[in-house]
Design an enzyme around this catalytic site. Sequence first.
Site, mmCIF file in Angstrom:
data_model
loop_
_atom_site.group_PDB
_atom_site.id
_atom_site.type_symbol
_atom_site.label_atom_id
_atom_site.label_comp_id
_atom_site.label_asym_id
_atom_site.label_seq_id
_atom_site.Cartn_x
_atom_site.Cartn_y
_atom_site.Cartn_z
ATOM 1 N N HIS A 272 1.030 -1.083 0.105
ATOM 2 C CA HIS A 272 -0.065 -0.003 0.148
ATOM 3 C C HIS A 272 0.986 1.281 0.033
ATOM 4 O O HIS A 272 1.727 1.100 0.720
ATOM 5 C CB HIS A 272 -1.030 -0.004 1.279
ATOM 6 C CG HIS A 272 -1.979 1.030 1.123
ATOM 7 N ND1 HIS A 272 -1.741 2.326 1.361
ATOM 8 C CD2 HIS A 272 -3.249 0.877 1.241
ATOM 9 C CE1 HIS A 272 -2.883 2.829 1.310
ATOM 10 N NE2 HIS A 272 -3.945 2.024 1.010
ATOM 11 N N GLU A 285 -6.890 5.384 1.560
ATOM 12 C CA GLU A 285 -6.683 6.037 0.305
ATOM 13 C C GLU A 285 -7.665 7.197 0.002
ATOM 14 O O GLU A 285 -7.817 7.957 -0.698
ATOM 15 C CB GLU A 285 -7.352 4.726 -0.764
ATOM 16 C CG GLU A 285 -6.987 5.177 -2.001
ATOM 17 C CD GLU A 285 -6.759 3.578 -2.910
ATOM 18 O OE1 GLU A 285 -6.038 2.810 -2.188
ATOM 19 O OE2 GLU A 285 -7.322 3.467 -3.927
ATOM 20 N N ARG A 288 -6.777 10.373 -0.174
ATOM 21 C CA ARG A 288 -6.592 11.065 -1.470
ATOM 22 C C ARG A 288 -7.877 11.012 -2.356
ATOM 23 O O ARG A 288 -8.130 12.061 -3.309
ATOM 24 C CB ARG A 288 -5.657 10.421 -2.335
ATOM 25 C CG ARG A 288 -4.111 10.335 -1.814
ATOM 26 C CD ARG A 288 -3.325 9.298 -2.142
ATOM 27 N NE ARG A 288 -3.302 8.054 -1.376
ATOM 28 C CZ ARG A 288 -3.315 6.846 -2.048
ATOM 29 N NH1 ARG A 288 -3.377 6.796 -3.332
ATOM 30 N NH2 ARG A 288 -3.583 5.719 -0.963
ATOM 31 N N ARG A 309 -2.719 0.983 -6.621
ATOM 32 C CA ARG A 309 -1.661 1.151 -5.412
ATOM 33 C C ARG A 309 -0.520 0.698 -5.816
ATOM 34 O O ARG A 309 0.563 1.357 -5.130
ATOM 35 C CB ARG A 309 -2.393 0.105 -4.560
ATOM 36 C CG ARG A 309 -3.447 0.476 -3.756
ATOM 37 C CD ARG A 309 -4.107 -0.138 -2.663
ATOM 38 N NE ARG A 309 -5.274 0.400 -1.841
ATOM 39 C CZ ARG A 309 -6.051 -0.406 -1.113
ATOM 40 N NH1 ARG A 309 -5.684 -1.477 -0.726
ATOM 41 N NH2 ARG A 309 -6.973 0.389 -0.582
ATOM 42 N N HIS A 412 0.426 -4.945 2.550
ATOM 43 C CA HIS A 412 -0.950 -4.672 3.101
ATOM 44 C C HIS A 412 -1.805 -5.899 2.846
ATOM 45 O O HIS A 412 -2.800 -5.999 3.757
ATOM 46 C CB HIS A 412 -1.326 -3.293 2.177
ATOM 47 C CG HIS A 412 -2.986 -3.022 2.479
ATOM 48 N ND1 HIS A 412 -3.017 -2.764 4.054
ATOM 49 C CD2 HIS A 412 -4.052 -2.627 1.653
ATOM 50 C CE1 HIS A 412 -4.485 -2.421 3.812
ATOM 51 N NE2 HIS A 412 -4.787 -2.473 2.640
ATOM 52 N N HIS A 413 -1.873 -6.374 1.686
ATOM 53 C CA HIS A 413 -2.825 -7.257 1.474
ATOM 54 C C HIS A 413 -2.318 -8.336 0.703
ATOM 55 O O HIS A 413 -1.450 -8.427 -0.337
ATOM 56 C CB HIS A 413 -4.094 -6.597 0.488
ATOM 57 C CG HIS A 413 -5.111 -7.569 0.146
ATOM 58 N ND1 HIS A 413 -6.291 -7.661 1.236
ATOM 59 C CD2 HIS A 413 -5.486 -8.537 -0.595
ATOM 60 C CE1 HIS A 413 -7.259 -8.508 0.670
ATOM 61 N NE2 HIS A 413 -6.576 -9.206 -0.274
#
Length: 593
Positions: A272, A285, A288, A309, A412-413
């Site tokens: 991320h 996010e 933004r 990302r 992140h994921h």
Amino acid sequence: MFKKWMMMIAILLYASLTACSSKAPKEPEMANQGSYDVVVVGSGGAGLAAAIEAYDAGANVLILEKMPIAGGNTTRATGGMNASSTKFQQAEGIVDDNAIFYEDTMKGGYEKNDPELVKYMTDNSAAAIEWLNSLGITLNSISTSGGQSVKRTHRPADGSAVGDFIVNGLLKQVKSRNIEIRFQTMATKLIVKDNQVVGVEVESASGKGMIDAKAVVMSTGGFGANFDLIVKYRPELKDYVTTNHAGATGDGITMIEEIGGALVGMEEIQIHPTVEQSTASLITESTRGDGGILVNQKGERFTNELLTRDKVSAAVIALPEKYAYVVFNQRIVDESKAIEKYTKQDFCFKGTTIEELADVIGADPAVLKTTMDTWNEAVAKKEDAAFGRTTGMDFGQEEGPYYAIKIAPGIHHTMGGIKINTNTEVLKADGSAISALYAAGELTGGVHGGNRLGGNAVTDIMVFGRQAGLHAAAYAKEHGAVGHVNQEKPNQGEKELIKKDLPATFIDGVYMETVKGHNADIVVEVTVEGGYIVKIAAIENEETATIFAGVEEQLIPEIIYQQSADVDAIASATVSSNAIKEAVQKVIEKAKR
Ligand code: ADP
């Protein structure tokens, strides 16, 4: 003669004992810790949704959770839940189509996604929003996030972080149905008999055991906090911080792999772009999406901030300093509770004017001022000549105060994982399904392909979590499910309600105590019947539901069991635990005969 016989017996006994001791010690028998129609492993968004659907389809359900609190990585989701063709979009005049959502997701994932899973997810996203709404979890404020061509990121109206909001709401539903959750109970192995899953082995403070199940839903989340696995698939990520909770160790992936489940896309690990490094906090996010920009150390923009990302992360890493600042103003803060929280942290810099902010972060005031003026003109003209940004441009940042957070990418994921079909059945390498086993959420692979779009994780866990619950319940029904009969006695496990042989010491009555909790005062109601404390309820409390769940499921039953406030606090909920213990202690003193 008698002596001779005794000698013979002694020799035989010795011989048999020494023969026994030369064998390997026998494994102790595992205690059976219950039998359920559907066992759900993991209490993140996917697991909670699965448990509720399975229960509502008539199954008797148990949730296992290895941590002392519910929610997993789901509670860390801040941005929102993407969904297309919802009534909330229509109410705002947003024209969307499931096919566009499908295209955005496939494009965002570099077409590495499993098309059938993406089609199922996008076609069923509006139904999931509707289902949540029917449970009082309303996501009717709509924003955008990277890679979406239409505004479809659904959030709570008050701007709360979406993950906590959903987990708290689902936990309430789990409770109102008396669905049993066993905290600090880790599933360690799937039990397979005659080619079908028949239960799970578990470990908890009460030792090792096994639980029978007609069907099992695995919803144990990803492996973003398991650096051995991360490095195995992506060695170059070894020094990155992770935004994941400590329990994201990929247990379910390992357990399913052990019984022949296929894996897909394990190397697809998302970093991320905006992670505050000293605390590994993810800066959503939507900072933004709501109009924030990214600037380098000089104070210049360097990318379209709402690219996917992976691209934004690459742009940050390409800077010589390898970090950037996300810059936003008070209007953005006022729109979102999640963003407002950042401004209370030490890592958030503030300036009344943009020049003052530049001074605080060591950027060039003139450069940052020009950057912001140019950005505001781009927003007014709806044309970002510098980087071609087209979304998150509803408002400029004309007025202060201004804020900046220093960020760099973090793990992140984990997009890869267990291969499933649209019924959430777990598949083997030959494409056949493992009977009685379903999987949903971050432990599965294929939905997000090579890059997950912000806001799509929550869609994934809700759509496929529900699906897993429904299919597991249907399978259980076909294989002799018993239904809700055992659901009447929740959360007692094998234990009696009150420890045997304790004297009936207290004067009957209903006692109230107000004590200081973590977030606000807690009003505790203690009921004494037949000389025993039989019920303790926090009738007014504003504690965080995910944290307080452990207190209600474990601490309170333990106090009742021991008839004493002298029990261990729940780790990670010590303030709430101590508050309840204090209230009970006061009652004990008042109610003593
Ligand atoms: P998702 O919602 O995508 O399934 P989350 O990370 O939100 O993922 O939730 C997964 C949950 O599963 C976490 O609460 C985690 O602690 C729990 N969990 C992980 N491994 C185990 C295990 N072996 N036994 C029980 N619970 C587990």
